[in-house]
Design a protein around this motif. Structure first.
Motif, short mmCIF file in Angstrom:
data_model
loop_
_atom_site.label_atom_id
_atom_site.label_comp_id
_atom_site.label_asym_id
_atom_site.label_seq_id
_atom_site.Cartn_x
_atom_site.Cartn_y
_atom_site.Cartn_z
N LYS A 288 37.78 36.28 45.57
CA LYS A 288 36.85 35.62 44.53
C LYS A 288 36.66 34.26 44.63
N ASN A 289 38.01 33.40 45.02
CA ASN A 289 37.93 31.88 44.84
C ASN A 289 37.16 31.43 45.93
N ALA A 290 36.89 32.10 47.19
CA ALA A 290 36.17 31.78 48.29
C ALA A 290 34.83 31.87 48.12
N ILE A 291 34.26 32.82 47.43
CA ILE A 291 32.80 33.23 46.94
C ILE A 291 32.56 32.12 46.09
N GLN A 292 33.40 31.73 45.07
CA GLN A 292 33.26 30.72 44.06
C GLN A 292 33.11 29.41 44.61
N GLN A 293 33.67 28.86 45.75
CA GLN A 293 33.54 27.71 46.38
C GLN A 293 32.16 27.67 47.28
N ARG A 294 31.63 28.94 47.83
CA ARG A 294 30.41 28.83 48.24
C ARG A 294 29.34 28.72 47.25
N ALA A 295 29.53 29.55 46.27
CA ALA A 295 28.45 29.20 45.25
C ALA A 295 28.55 27.87 44.68
N LEU A 296 29.47 26.94 44.42
CA LEU A 296 29.58 25.68 44.04
C LEU A 296 28.82 24.72 45.05
N TYR B 168 26.02 35.61 44.96
CA TYR B 168 27.24 35.12 44.76
C TYR B 168 27.71 35.37 43.14
N LYS B 169 27.04 35.47 42.37
CA LYS B 169 27.37 35.92 40.97
C LYS B 169 27.51 37.48 40.70
N GLU B 170 26.69 38.08 41.50
CA GLU B 170 26.97 39.64 41.46
C GLU B 170 28.44 39.96 42.01
N GLN B 171 28.53 39.12 43.40
CA GLN B 171 29.89 39.61 44.05
C GLN B 171 30.93 39.07 43.31
N MET B 172 30.95 37.97 42.64
CA MET B 172 32.28 37.64 41.70
C MET B 172 32.35 38.49 40.39
N SER B 173 31.29 39.02 40.13
CA SER B 173 31.40 39.74 38.93
C SER B 173 32.15 41.33 39.37
N LYS B 174 32.18 41.51 40.60
CA LYS B 174 32.61 42.89 41.04
C LYS B 174 34.25 42.61 41.70
N LEU B 175 34.79 41.35 41.67
CA LEU B 175 35.87 40.83 42.27
C LEU B 175 36.88 40.51 41.26
N ARG B 176 37.98 40.84 41.35
CA ARG B 176 39.01 40.43 40.44
C ARG B 176 39.66 39.02 40.81
N ASN B 177 40.45 38.52 40.09
CA ASN B 177 40.71 36.94 40.49
C ASN B 177 41.52 37.12 41.57
N GLY B 178 41.28 36.26 42.57
CA GLY B 178 42.25 36.16 43.86
C GLY B 178 41.41 35.15 44.86
N PRO B 179 42.21 35.22 45.95
CA PRO B 179 41.48 34.54 47.18
C PRO B 179 40.19 34.71 47.34
#
Length: 209
Positions: free
Chosen positions: A58-66, A45-56
């Protein structure tokens, strides 16, 4: 039901402390595997978020990571509790084993003490002391007997050293006189010889060259 089918109810053996430690160790191992799996998901998840810009997205992946991180925290808490339980049970087992060894040692010492009392109760110290006294008396009597048997009857108890030296000189003088007389007899001509012996001149043989 057991009475109907003629079977007697059998009780399961109670788990021992070592059984509980083994079971808890297995649970610890299982939770550690789950934590490692969650660590892998968090890294992805950390690697995916580093490649995405702020937006829906990235937020979805961030919720999964949490959510994954919360699970990891829960498992870590359970792991800490189980490790503490294992430590407490191992400490209890160690104390129990030490107590068991101590009781075994005490029991062996008590049995040895009873045996020693039984054996030493048969020993009479006064009899041992009397035996030593009797041995000393017998040794002293044996020495007296040896001295009595080795007594000389021909030699008086008190002798004059001057008399002994005079007797020794007389014996030496007699020995010298006997030796001289023996040599004189060797040079004396026997009675059955009428004429003195004739001296024979040494004949020398000359070899002609």
């Amino acid at each position: 039901m057991n009475r109907i089918f003629g079977a007697s109810a059998s009780r399961k053996p109670q788990p021992t402390l070592q059984d509980a430690i083994t079971s808890t160790d297995n649970r610890v191992g299982s939770i550690e595997v789950k934590i490692k799996k969650l660590d892998g998901e968090l890294a992805r998840y950390k690697e995916q978020m580093s490649k995405l810009r702020n937006g829906p997205g990235k937020n979805a992946i961030q919720q999964r990571a949490l959510r994954t991180l919360k699970q990891r925290k829960m498992y870590e808490s359970q792991l800490a509790q189980l490790n503490q339980q294992v430590f407490n049970m191992e400490s209890t087992a160690l104390v129990t084993e030490n107590m068991r060894n101590t009781m075994t040692t005490l029991d062996a010492m008590q049995r040895a003490n009873k045996e020693l009392r039984k054996q030493y109760g048969k020993v009479d110290i006064d009899k041992i002391e009397q035996m030593h006294y009797d041995m000393e008396d017998m040794v002293e009597q044996a020495n007296e007997i040896q001295e009595s048997l080795s007594r000389s009857y021909a030699v008086p108890d008190e002798l004059d050293e001057e008399d002994l030296e005079a007797e020794l000189d007389a014996l030496a003088l007699e020995a010298e006189e006997e030796g001289t007389s023996y040599l004189a007899d060797l040079n004396k001509v026997p009675d059955f010889v009428d004429e003195p012996p004739v001296e024979v001149e040494e004949v020398r043989t000359f070899r002609l060259c």
